[in-house]
Design an enzyme around this catalytic site. Structure first.
Site, PDB file in Angstrom:
ATOM      1  N   ARG A  21      22.764  58.874  33.404  1.00  0.00           N
ATOM      2  CA  ARG A  21      22.822  60.209  34.013  1.00  0.00           C
ATOM      3  C   ARG A  21      23.976  60.985  33.384  1.00  0.00           C
ATOM      4  NH1 ARG A  21      19.350  59.761  38.317  1.00  0.00           N
ATOM      5  NH2 ARG A  21      19.343  57.796  39.466  1.00  0.00           N
ATOM      6  N   HIS A  78      31.497  53.435  44.471  1.00  0.00           N
ATOM      7  CA  HIS A  78      30.405  53.178  43.532  1.00  0.00           C
ATOM      8  C   HIS A  78      30.634  51.947  42.655  1.00  0.00           C
ATOM      9  CE1 HIS A  78      27.730  54.264  40.001  1.00  0.00           C
ATOM     10  NE2 HIS A  78      26.928  54.475  41.008  1.00  0.00           N
ATOM     11  N   ARG A 136      28.526  49.453  50.440  1.00  0.00           N
ATOM     12  CA  ARG A 136      28.436  50.841  50.925  1.00  0.00           C
ATOM     13  C   ARG A 136      27.095  51.155  51.556  1.00  0.00           C
ATOM     14  NH1 ARG A 136      26.292  55.090  48.272  1.00  0.00           N
ATOM     15  NH2 ARG A 136      26.563  54.114  46.238  1.00  0.00           N
ATOM     16  N   HIS A 154      20.331  50.508  32.363  1.00  0.00           N
ATOM     17  CA  HIS A 154      21.220  51.038  33.389  1.00  0.00           C
ATOM     18  C   HIS A 154      22.685  50.710  33.099  1.00  0.00           C
ATOM     19  CE1 HIS A 154      22.774  51.179  37.694  1.00  0.00           C
ATOM     20  NE2 HIS A 154      22.192  52.357  37.563  1.00  0.00           N
ATOM     21  N   TYR A 178      32.911  59.961  42.330  1.00  0.00           N
ATOM     22  CA  TYR A 178      32.490  58.556  42.411  1.00  0.00           C
ATOM     23  C   TYR A 178      33.673  57.644  42.091  1.00  0.00           C
ATOM     24  CZ  TYR A 178      27.450  59.740  42.413  1.00  0.00           C
ATOM     25  OH  TYR A 178      26.199  60.209  42.721  1.00  0.00           O
TER      26      TYR A 178
END
Length: 685
Positions: free
Chosen positions: A374, A591, A563, A434, A467
């Site tokens: 991202r 994160h 979380r 990822h 984050y």
């Protein structure tokens, strides 16, 4: 003897309990007022995505036969019913927080959100002029004809379902549909009066001016009710990576807009006749009917204007420095001396940009390899890679096109990079990439050296401001040699095997994690100290949960910081008596993925891009890596300890799923994020 059934909370229900924790922040009086509105916004956006993806998946599974449901381990229809009950309860809580609490507190701060019935003559004239100048030309109502197909509603778009009538003439009633334009701000700040601030929403502006829209008709009663449809957003794409892949993805994104209806949010004041008409036309199941408040797509409230004092928002945190790294000194040179870690968002993301910038301009750098998932809207990362290519470097960029809801942006970046001479690999056939890794090859006097950056979060300078992640710079050969092996495979669209230091999905991460847990079990069985501290966003993989239960039963002390989703149930006799779980929801989004193992008093620490979910083990390319530098390891360990001690924003996860704030067993309050900032400020400034 039959094997006891493992305590395992359904992941969708666990996710809803997580979103309830977000709602708790909106209700927390210690959180600044505007921030509480933003937490409502986050709650709403989260729920939208939940329906578009998870509920959509459950709806598909609901049609399975009984045998398939038994293999699945739960009844999808039953879970869908539980989801609706919880969501309706949460929506009521949401409405109460917004209307009864936050609206009141805004008024106490001399800020008023006016609806269409609360405008005096002067403000009414201001609103109508604004409507005619800026809004009217964007509105085109669709008159509903019962004999023609109902218009196709866009996913998550805002609409008014309008009822037009004449007093005493029931047969003349008509329906209309009006889409609210996304290009216009939801919020209009009205002229201030006597130090009083006024805000009106787009919906109420339109309601106030409905007669300007339908003036061509002779109806004397016009009622408008907000609705929002959420559709199935899962992609249906051919599992092939080819030159036609981008075109296939574009087609699939177009299909997403027309996915099956999953949820209809509607104004609870709408009449039963109007609702019945809508349900019949839209074919929404009973589980998808959610009575809401007057304002839908509350995610837009993330941009709610603060027209009051600065104290109504969190004070901005000034990004801290990292001792030893300087903007005017070579990061590569400093990395040869030792490893460095950047703790985001507490410390500046500029160090990662400077690392890429130096790679782009250093004449001795020959090659850059990077994985991207991202990206920020105006990405400095992309600019650095483009400049590197322009400077004659070989730049190999694996840009994952299948990053959910970022596909359009990543298609754009793919084309941009390719136009500028970057070698773009847009993914593997069966796996999402990822990982968050970068490797730079540099040649000086015939000698090749490698410089790496590995992180728990994306190469995204925008999300890096909110984050919490760890980003490590290293030249250690144990890491760089294995990264080189991995990138060589990824550039050929495969995944390498046989790593000693890196933990790589989908090849060996499950076995490696099992092995690390089993090592602690062996120590416990031998009467030696054994413990684990695992921090993740989500814990949902049944195999890992079962292994953690096994470790708990062996006497391993396990502390989890989770979380979001947590399917493991702590504190169950015979399974998880030695496991505690906390969840921290605060100003920043936790994160980072951190795995700490006691290892018989020779503690080991790993960071990773992966959560403990089946998809991270089996369907993604993930990279976990050991933290080898003692100083870096100690800093991360200290931060983890603050989180374990948090008694302000930590919730205890338990069998009851009641999200109770952790009890303060210390004499002082410990808020991990504040503690972390102060710790790094004192150490690095």
């Amino acid at each position: 003897m039959a094997k006891k059934k493992l305590p395992f909370l359904n992941r969708e229900l666990s996710w809803l309990y997580f979103n309830e924790r977000v709602l708790q922040e909106a209700a927390d009086e210690t959180v600044p007022l505007i921030e509480r509105i933003k937490f409502l916004s986050i709650f709403s956006s989260n729920l939208d995505e939940f329906y578009r993806v998870r509920v959509a998946t459950l709806n598909r599974l609901a049609n399975l036969n009984e045998k398939a449901k038994a293999l699945l381990g739960f009844n999808p229809k039953k879970v869908l019913n539980e989801i609706k009950n919880i969501v309706v309860k949460h929506e009521r809580r949401f409405e109460s927080i917004f209307q009864a609490t936050l609206i009141t507190e805004l008024a106490q701060n001399r800020i008023f959100i006016l609806n269409h019935t609360q405008l005096n003559v002067a403000r009414g004239e201001f609103v109508r002029n604004h409507f005619r100048d800026k809004i009217l030309s964007n509105l085109v109502p669709i008159m509903i004809d019962g004999n023609k197909p109902f218009p196709e509603l866009k996913d998550r778009a805002l609409y008014f379902f309008v009822h037009l009538s004449k007093k005493g003439q029931a047969k003349s009633n008509k329906y209309a549909l009006l889409e609210l334009p996304e290009s216009i701000s939801r919020f209009l700040v009205l002229p201030e009066t006597n130090d009083l601030k006024f805000i009106i929403l787009l919906e109420d502006i339109i309601k106030y001016c409905l007669d300007d829209i339908f003036y061509v008709f002779s109806y004397n009663q016009i009622d408008a009710y907000a609705i929002q449809l959420t559709r199935d957003a899962e992609l249906d794409i051919d599992n092939s990576i080819s030159d036609k892949f981008i075109d296939e993805l574009r087609k699939s994104l177009d299909k997403r807009k027309r996915g099956k209806p999953m949820r209809l949010l509607y104004d609870g004041d709408m009449s039963f006749d109007m609702l019945s008409f809508l349900v019949n036309k839209l074919k929404v199941g009973i589980d998808g009917l959610i009575p809401g408040n007057k304002y839908h797509r509350f995610g837009d409230f993330i941009a709610f204007p603060n027209v009051g004092s600065k104290e109504l928002e969190y004070a901005p945190s000034i990004p801290l420095k990292v001792n030893g790294l300087h903007r005017t000194e070579s990061i590569f040179k400093k990395m040869l001396e030792r490893d460095y870690v950047v703790h985001l968002p507490y410390q500046s993301y500029d160090y990662i940009i400077l690392f890429l910038r130096e790679a782009a301009i250093d004449p001795k750098v020959e090659e850059i390899n990077i994985t991207l998932y991202r990206l920020a809207e105006n990405s400095k990362v992309i600019n650095a890679l483009i400049n590197a290519a322009k400077n004659g470097k070989t730049v190999n960029c694996l840009l994952e096109l299948k990053a959910r809801f970022d596909e359009h942006a990543n298609i754009y970046w793919t084309n941009r990079l390719m136009e500028e001479g970057v070698n773009v690999n847009y993914g593997l056939t069966d796996y999402k990439v990822h990982s968050k890794i970068c490797l730079v090859k540099r040649k000086d006097k015939g000698k090749v050296s490698y410089y790496a950056n590995l992180a728990t979060g994306n190469f995204n300078e925008k999300t890096a401001r909110i984050y919490c992640d760890h980003s490590i710079f290293t030249t250690k050969k144990e890491i760089t040699s294995e990264l080189l092996k991995l990138f060589n495979a990824l550039n050929k669209r495969t995944v390498a095997k046989g790593f000693k230091h890196l933990i790589v999905s989908p090849i060996d991460s499950r076995n490696r994690m099992y092995g690390l847990i089993e090592r602690e079990i062996k120590f416990a069985n031998a009467g030696k100290p054994a413990y684990m501290i695992l921090k993740v966003n989500s814990l949902a993989d049944e195999g890992i949960v079962e292994k953690l239960y096994e470790a708990s039963n062996a006497g391993v002390q396990i502390k989890l910081i989770v979380r979001g989703i947590c399917c493991l149930v702590p504190g169950v006799a015979g399974f998880s008596e030695n496991i505690t779980v906390i969840s921290i929801i605060d100003k920043f989004l936790e994160h980072a993925r951190v795995f700490i193992f006691g290892n018989n008093e020779k503690e080991e620490m790993y960071l990773s891009s992966a959560d403990l979910m089946s998809r991270n083990f089996e369907h993604r390319v993930e990279v976990g890596f050991p933290v080898l530098d003692a100083e870096v390891r100690q800093e991360i360990r200290d931060i983890i300890e603050f989180q374990l001690q948090d008694n302000v924003k930590a919730r205890s996860i338990n069998k009851a799923n009641d999200n109770k704030y952790r009890k303060n067993r210390l004499n002082t309050k410990v808020r991990a994020q504040v503690q972390t900032y102060n710790y790094l400020k004192n150490k690095h400034q």
